[in-house]
Design a protein around this motif. Structure first.
Motif, PDB file in Angstrom:
ATOM      1  N   TRP A 111      16.961 -11.111 -15.257  1.00  0.00           N
ATOM      2  CA  TRP A 111      17.156 -12.472 -15.777  1.00  0.00           C
ATOM      3  C   TRP A 111      15.850 -13.083 -16.278  1.00  0.00           C
ATOM      4  O   TRP A 111      15.839 -13.758 -17.287  1.00  0.00           O
ATOM      5  CB  TRP A 111      17.756 -13.369 -14.686  1.00  0.00           C
ATOM      6  N   TYR A 112      14.767 -12.851 -15.579  1.00  0.00           N
ATOM      7  CA  TYR A 112      13.468 -13.393 -16.000  1.00  0.00           C
ATOM      8  C   TYR A 112      12.372 -12.491 -15.450  1.00  0.00           C
ATOM      9  O   TYR A 112      12.582 -11.706 -14.521  1.00  0.00           O
ATOM     10  CB  TYR A 112      13.284 -14.837 -15.503  1.00  0.00           C
ATOM     11  N   ASN A 113      11.197 -12.614 -16.046  1.00  0.00           N
ATOM     12  CA  ASN A 113      10.054 -11.838 -15.585  1.00  0.00           C
ATOM     13  C   ASN A 113       9.469 -12.442 -14.316  1.00  0.00           C
ATOM     14  O   ASN A 113       9.518 -13.663 -14.108  1.00  0.00           O
ATOM     15  CB  ASN A 113       8.974 -11.775 -16.665  1.00  0.00           C
ATOM     16  N   ARG A 114       8.907 -11.575 -13.491  1.00  0.00           N
ATOM     17  CA  ARG A 114       8.259 -12.026 -12.261  1.00  0.00           C
ATOM     18  C   ARG A 114       6.883 -11.409 -12.150  1.00  0.00           C
ATOM     19  O   ARG A 114       6.651 -10.283 -12.585  1.00  0.00           O
ATOM     20  CB  ARG A 114       9.108 -11.654 -11.036  1.00  0.00           C
ATOM     21  N   LEU A 115       5.971 -12.171 -11.561  1.00  0.00           N
ATOM     22  CA  LEU A 115       4.601 -11.717 -11.357  1.00  0.00           C
ATOM     23  C   LEU A 115       4.469 -11.186  -9.935  1.00  0.00           C
ATOM     24  O   LEU A 115       4.800 -11.873  -8.967  1.00  0.00           O
ATOM     25  CB  LEU A 115       3.617 -12.872 -11.578  1.00  0.00           C
ATOM     26  N   TYR A 116       3.982  -9.962  -9.810  1.00  0.00           N
ATOM     27  CA  TYR A 116       3.740  -9.322  -8.520  1.00  0.00           C
ATOM     28  C   TYR A 116       2.236  -9.308  -8.272  1.00  0.00           C
ATOM     29  O   TYR A 116       1.484  -8.705  -9.047  1.00  0.00           O
ATOM     30  CB  TYR A 116       4.260  -7.896  -8.510  1.00  0.00           C
ATOM     31  N   THR A 117       1.787  -9.963  -7.217  1.00  0.00           N
ATOM     32  CA  THR A 117       0.368 -10.000  -6.874  1.00  0.00           C
ATOM     33  C   THR A 117       0.165  -9.309  -5.534  1.00  0.00           C
ATOM     34  O   THR A 117       0.571  -9.825  -4.485  1.00  0.00           O
ATOM     35  CB  THR A 117      -0.156 -11.448  -6.800  1.00  0.00           C
ATOM     36  N   VAL A 118      -0.423  -8.130  -5.581  1.00  0.00           N
ATOM     37  CA  VAL A 118      -0.705  -7.352  -4.377  1.00  0.00           C
ATOM     38  C   VAL A 118      -2.177  -7.580  -4.031  1.00  0.00           C
ATOM     39  O   VAL A 118      -3.057  -7.259  -4.821  1.00  0.00           O
ATOM     40  CB  VAL A 118      -0.450  -5.853  -4.601  1.00  0.00           C
ATOM     41  N   THR A 119      -2.441  -8.139  -2.860  1.00  0.00           N
ATOM     42  CA  THR A 119      -3.813  -8.466  -2.480  1.00  0.00           C
ATOM     43  C   THR A 119      -4.147  -7.867  -1.124  1.00  0.00           C
ATOM     44  O   THR A 119      -3.472  -8.142  -0.134  1.00  0.00           O
ATOM     45  CB  THR A 119      -4.027  -9.994  -2.430  1.00  0.00           C
ATOM     46  N   GLY A 120      -5.180  -7.058  -1.096  1.00  0.00           N
ATOM     47  CA  GLY A 120      -5.696  -6.517   0.146  1.00  0.00           C
ATOM     48  C   GLY A 120      -7.040  -7.144   0.442  1.00  0.00           C
ATOM     49  O   GLY A 120      -7.828  -7.413  -0.468  1.00  0.00           O
ATOM     50  N   GLN A 121      -7.317  -7.406   1.709  1.00  0.00           N
ATOM     51  CA  GLN A 121      -8.584  -8.028   2.059  1.00  0.00           C
ATOM     52  C   GLN A 121      -9.084  -7.524   3.401  1.00  0.00           C
ATOM     53  O   GLN A 121      -8.312  -7.122   4.268  1.00  0.00           O
ATOM     54  CB  GLN A 121      -8.440  -9.544   2.094  1.00  0.00           C
ATOM     55  N   PHE A 122     -10.413  -7.526   3.536  1.00  0.00           N
ATOM     56  CA  PHE A 122     -11.057  -7.186   4.802  1.00  0.00           C
ATOM     57  C   PHE A 122     -12.410  -7.883   4.832  1.00  0.00           C
ATOM     58  O   PHE A 122     -13.007  -8.172   3.788  1.00  0.00           O
ATOM     59  CB  PHE A 122     -11.231  -5.666   4.964  1.00  0.00           C
ATOM     60  N   VAL A 123     -12.890  -8.192   6.016  1.00  0.00           N
ATOM     61  CA  VAL A 123     -14.184  -8.837   6.155  1.00  0.00           C
ATOM     62  C   VAL A 123     -15.265  -7.769   6.272  1.00  0.00           C
ATOM     63  O   VAL A 123     -15.004  -6.609   6.606  1.00  0.00           O
ATOM     64  CB  VAL A 123     -14.226  -9.780   7.370  1.00  0.00           C
ATOM     65  N   GLU A 124     -16.487  -8.171   5.997  1.00  0.00           N
ATOM     66  CA  GLU A 124     -17.589  -7.219   5.883  1.00  0.00           C
ATOM     67  C   GLU A 124     -17.775  -6.381   7.138  1.00  0.00           C
ATOM     68  O   GLU A 124     -18.002  -5.166   7.060  1.00  0.00           O
ATOM     69  CB  GLU A 124     -18.880  -7.967   5.552  1.00  0.00           C
ATOM     70  N   GLU A 125     -17.658  -7.018   8.316  1.00  0.00           N
ATOM     71  CA  GLU A 125     -17.887  -6.276   9.552  1.00  0.00           C
ATOM     72  C   GLU A 125     -16.774  -5.279   9.872  1.00  0.00           C
ATOM     73  O   GLU A 125     -16.919  -4.437  10.761  1.00  0.00           O
ATOM     74  CB  GLU A 125     -18.079  -7.227  10.734  1.00  0.00           C
ATOM     75  N   GLU A 126     -15.650  -5.362   9.158  1.00  0.00           N
ATOM     76  CA  GLU A 126     -14.562  -4.406   9.354  1.00  0.00           C
ATOM     77  C   GLU A 126     -14.486  -3.372   8.235  1.00  0.00           C
ATOM     78  O   GLU A 126     -13.497  -2.646   8.101  1.00  0.00           O
ATOM     79  CB  GLU A 126     -13.231  -5.150   9.461  1.00  0.00           C
ATOM     80  N   THR A 127     -15.554  -3.295   7.420  1.00  0.00           N
ATOM     81  CA  THR A 127     -15.559  -2.398   6.268  1.00  0.00           C
ATOM     82  C   THR A 127     -15.291  -0.956   6.665  1.00  0.00           C
ATOM     83  O   THR A 127     -14.422  -0.284   6.092  1.00  0.00           O
ATOM     84  CB  THR A 127     -16.896  -2.493   5.520  1.00  0.00           C
ATOM     85  N   ASP A 128     -16.036  -0.445   7.634  1.00  0.00           N
ATOM     86  CA  ASP A 128     -15.886   0.958   8.022  1.00  0.00           C
ATOM     87  C   ASP A 128     -14.488   1.259   8.558  1.00  0.00           C
ATOM     88  O   ASP A 128     -13.959   2.352   8.365  1.00  0.00           O
ATOM     89  CB  ASP A 128     -16.926   1.334   9.077  1.00  0.00           C
ATOM     90  N   LYS A 129     -13.885   0.288   9.203  1.00  0.00           N
ATOM     91  CA  LYS A 129     -12.596   0.516   9.854  1.00  0.00           C
ATOM     92  C   LYS A 129     -11.414   0.358   8.912  1.00  0.00           C
ATOM     93  O   LYS A 129     -10.433   1.118   9.000  1.00  0.00           O
ATOM     94  CB  LYS A 129     -12.447  -0.437  11.039  1.00  0.00           C
ATOM     95  N   TYR A 130     -11.483  -0.615   7.984  1.00  0.00           N
ATOM     96  CA  TYR A 130     -10.295  -0.948   7.204  1.00  0.00           C
ATOM     97  C   TYR A 130     -10.442  -0.858   5.687  1.00  0.00           C
ATOM     98  O   TYR A 130      -9.424  -0.879   4.983  1.00  0.00           O
ATOM     99  CB  TYR A 130      -9.834  -2.363   7.547  1.00  0.00           C
TER     100      TYR A 130
END
Length: 243
Positions: free
Chosen positions: A210-229
């Motif tokens: 019926w209409y177009n939709r915008l899909y926004t996939v966002t992943g985030q992690f904080v600096e101290e969790e860089t190695d883990k995530y």
């Protein structure tokens, strides 16, 4: 070309959870509400441009006004390996690969907006979300927002408030590219006195018939969790596909 000024006016960040006690024991406090930081210098004059802008304002609010989440139907999850499973959303026509140990939560949907979040079982500041919002008829493909470089620069510069006195949130674009109709954007944000937060976004468009939709996939992690995530978050975002 359709304006992208609305897009730079919001940064969505998961906040405190409102699970029932049994749910709260299983995941981090990210899935009850989403707070947004609207910046006042993002083309506010466009508010007077008429119906087209009103449509974009509606899109902005539907992207951030999300209530509490509930655990989805387990049948939506299909194991593909010891480390990864596939989450399939048949209604919204997408699939994404998530680590076996991650939880899933869904926001309420009224057919015009929906959001799904994926997050580690243990408490963490790392997660991935898929937000879906309806678009007006003038948005027919991602290029309606401009080329990926322009889109990314407008998004990140609209979030940056490091020039204010006292300084606000700092934002910097790391990389951007376009592939198969999806814009991939990598950037970081840092509030004064807080850890730097890295964000990976995959933004695409599809029709529901019926209409177009915008899909926004966002992943985030904080600096101290860089190695883990960091690696996990990047792989989850990159695995997003329309079905």
């Amino acid at each position: 070309m359709a304006s992208i000024s609305w897009f730079c006016c919001v940064h969505v960040r998961p906040t405190l959870c409102n699970f029932t006690p049994s749910q709260a024991d299983k995941g981090p406090s990210l899935l009850a509400s989403l707070e947004h930081h609207q910046t006042k210098s993002c083309s506010l004059s466009s508010i007077e441009e008429g119906r087209g802008v009103n449509r974009r304002q509606l899109l902005l609010h539907t992207a951030v006004a999300v209530p509490a989440f509930a655990v989805p139907n387990a049948l939506a999850l299909n194991d593909v390996s010891e480390d990864v499973r596939v989450y399939t959303d048949d209604e919204n026509k997408f699939k994404i690969e998530i680590p076996q140990g991650w939880q899933v939560g869904n926001g309420e949907s009224n057919g015009f907006k929906s959001i799904t979040a994926f997050y580690p079982t243990e408490t963490a500041n790392s997660n991935v979300s898929v937000a879906i919002t309806g678009l007006g008829p003038d948005f027919t493909r991602m290029e309606s927002f401009g080329k990926v470089d322009e889109f990314a620069q407008t998004l990140v510069s609209g979030l940056d408030r490091s020039w204010q006195r006292p300084p606000g949130v700092a934002a910097k674009l790391i990389d951007c590219r376009s592939s198969n109709g999806i814009y991939y954007i990598e950037y970081w944000l840092q509030n004064p006195g807080e850890s730097r937060r890295y964000l990976y976004s995959a933004i695409g468009m599809a029709s529901n018939g019926w209409y177009n939709r915008l899909y926004t996939v966002t992943g985030q992690f904080v600096e101290e969790e860089t190695d883990k995530y960091a690696s996990e978050v990047q792989k989850v975002v990159a695995s997003f596909r329309f079905i």
